[in-house]
Design a protein around this motif. Structure first.
Motif, PDB file in Angstrom:
ATOM      1  N   GLU A   1       0.837  -1.204   0.000  1.00 38.10           N
ATOM      2  CA  GLU A   1       0.000   0.000   0.000  1.00 38.10           C
ATOM      3  C   GLU A   1       0.874   1.258   0.000  1.00 38.10           C
ATOM      4  OE1 GLU A   1      -3.956   1.640   2.221  1.00 38.10           O
ATOM      5  OE2 GLU A   1      -2.607   0.381   3.401  1.00 38.10           O
ATOM      6  N   GLU A   2       1.936   1.217   0.782  1.00 37.77           N
ATOM      7  CA  GLU A   2       2.864   2.357   0.833  1.00 37.77           C
ATOM      8  C   GLU A   2       3.526   2.571  -0.533  1.00 37.77           C
ATOM      9  OE1 GLU A   2       7.037   3.634   2.971  1.00 37.77           O
ATOM     10  OE2 GLU A   2       5.937   1.921   3.756  1.00 37.77           O
ATOM     11  N   LEU A   3       3.983   1.497  -1.150  1.00 36.63           N
ATOM     12  CA  LEU A   3       4.638   1.607  -2.457  1.00 36.63           C
ATOM     13  C   LEU A   3       3.665   2.064  -3.542  1.00 36.63           C
ATOM     14  CD1 LEU A   3       6.957  -1.522  -2.347  1.00 36.63           C
ATOM     15  CD2 LEU A   3       7.613   0.871  -2.103  1.00 36.63           C
ATOM     16  N   SER A   4       2.429   1.579  -3.465  1.00 40.50           N
ATOM     17  CA  SER A   4       1.397   2.007  -4.412  1.00 40.50           C
ATOM     18  C   SER A   4       1.147   3.506  -4.266  1.00 40.50           C
ATOM     19  CB  SER A   4       0.106   1.229  -4.151  1.00 40.50           C
ATOM     20  OG  SER A   4      -0.945   1.745  -4.916  1.00 40.50           O
ATOM     21  N   GLY A   5       1.107   3.971  -3.037  1.00 43.75           N
ATOM     22  CA  GLY A   5       0.923   5.399  -2.779  1.00 43.75           C
ATOM     23  C   GLY A   5       2.062   6.219  -3.335  1.00 43.75           C
ATOM     24  N   HIS A   6       3.263   5.693  -3.208  1.00 41.77           N
ATOM     25  CA  HIS A   6       4.433   6.396  -3.743  1.00 41.77           C
ATOM     26  C   HIS A   6       4.323   6.505  -5.268  1.00 41.77           C
ATOM     27  CE1 HIS A   6       8.473   7.969  -3.832  1.00 41.77           C
ATOM     28  NE2 HIS A   6       8.804   7.065  -4.741  1.00 41.77           N
TER      29      HIS A   6
ATOM     30  N   ALA B   1       3.497   0.791  11.573  1.00 42.59           N
ATOM     31  CA  ALA B   1       3.834   1.150  12.950  1.00 42.59           C
ATOM     32  C   ALA B   1       3.010   0.311  13.921  1.00 42.59           C
ATOM     33  CB  ALA B   1       3.599   2.632  13.183  1.00 42.59           C
ATOM     34  N   GLY B   2       1.741   0.092  13.613  1.00 38.04           N
ATOM     35  CA  GLY B   2       0.889  -0.750  14.450  1.00 38.04           C
ATOM     36  C   GLY B   2       1.399  -2.171  14.518  1.00 38.04           C
ATOM     37  N   GLU B   3       1.863  -2.694  13.394  1.00 38.17           N
ATOM     38  CA  GLU B   3       2.422  -4.046  13.374  1.00 38.17           C
ATOM     39  C   GLU B   3       3.678  -4.131  14.242  1.00 38.17           C
ATOM     40  OE1 GLU B   3       1.342  -6.940  12.014  1.00 38.17           O
ATOM     41  OE2 GLU B   3      -0.491  -5.879  11.440  1.00 38.17           O
TER      42      GLU B   3
ATOM     43  N   ASN C   1       2.184   3.529   6.278  1.00 39.38           N
ATOM     44  CA  ASN C   1       3.166   3.740   7.347  1.00 39.38           C
ATOM     45  C   ASN C   1       2.536   3.568   8.720  1.00 39.38           C
ATOM     46  OD1 ASN C   1       5.428   4.267   5.755  1.00 39.38           O
ATOM     47  ND2 ASN C   1       4.950   6.435   5.589  1.00 39.38           N
ATOM     48  N   LEU C   2       1.325   4.068   8.883  1.00 39.01           N
ATOM     49  CA  LEU C   2       0.638   3.952  10.164  1.00 39.01           C
ATOM     50  C   LEU C   2       0.339   2.492  10.488  1.00 39.01           C
ATOM     51  CD1 LEU C   2      -0.598   5.499  12.527  1.00 39.01           C
ATOM     52  CD2 LEU C   2      -2.706   5.656  11.213  1.00 39.01           C
TER      53      LEU C   2
END
Length: 56
Positions: free
Chosen positions: A12-17, A47-49, A43-44
């Protein structure tokens, strides 16, 4: 299951980038903002993981 969640969050982070980069290149401010939002969400979740892993 935690490993799968981590991979999904990173994806998801990479897709957002990618969205942010395409939005920036094409001048599409909405796509760029959506990409930034997806990165922040990924990212959030990561962090939870990490917090869950710390308490194992």
């Amino acid at each position: 299951m935690s490993g799968i969640d981590k991979m999904k969050n990173k994806a998801e982070e990479l897709s957002g980038h990618g969205k942010e980069s395409v939005g920036e290149a094409t001048g599409d401010r909405d796509l760029q903002a959506e990409g930034e939002k997806d990165q922040a969400k990924g990212n959030l979740k990561q962090a939870g993981e990490k917090v869950k892993d710390a308490f194992k």
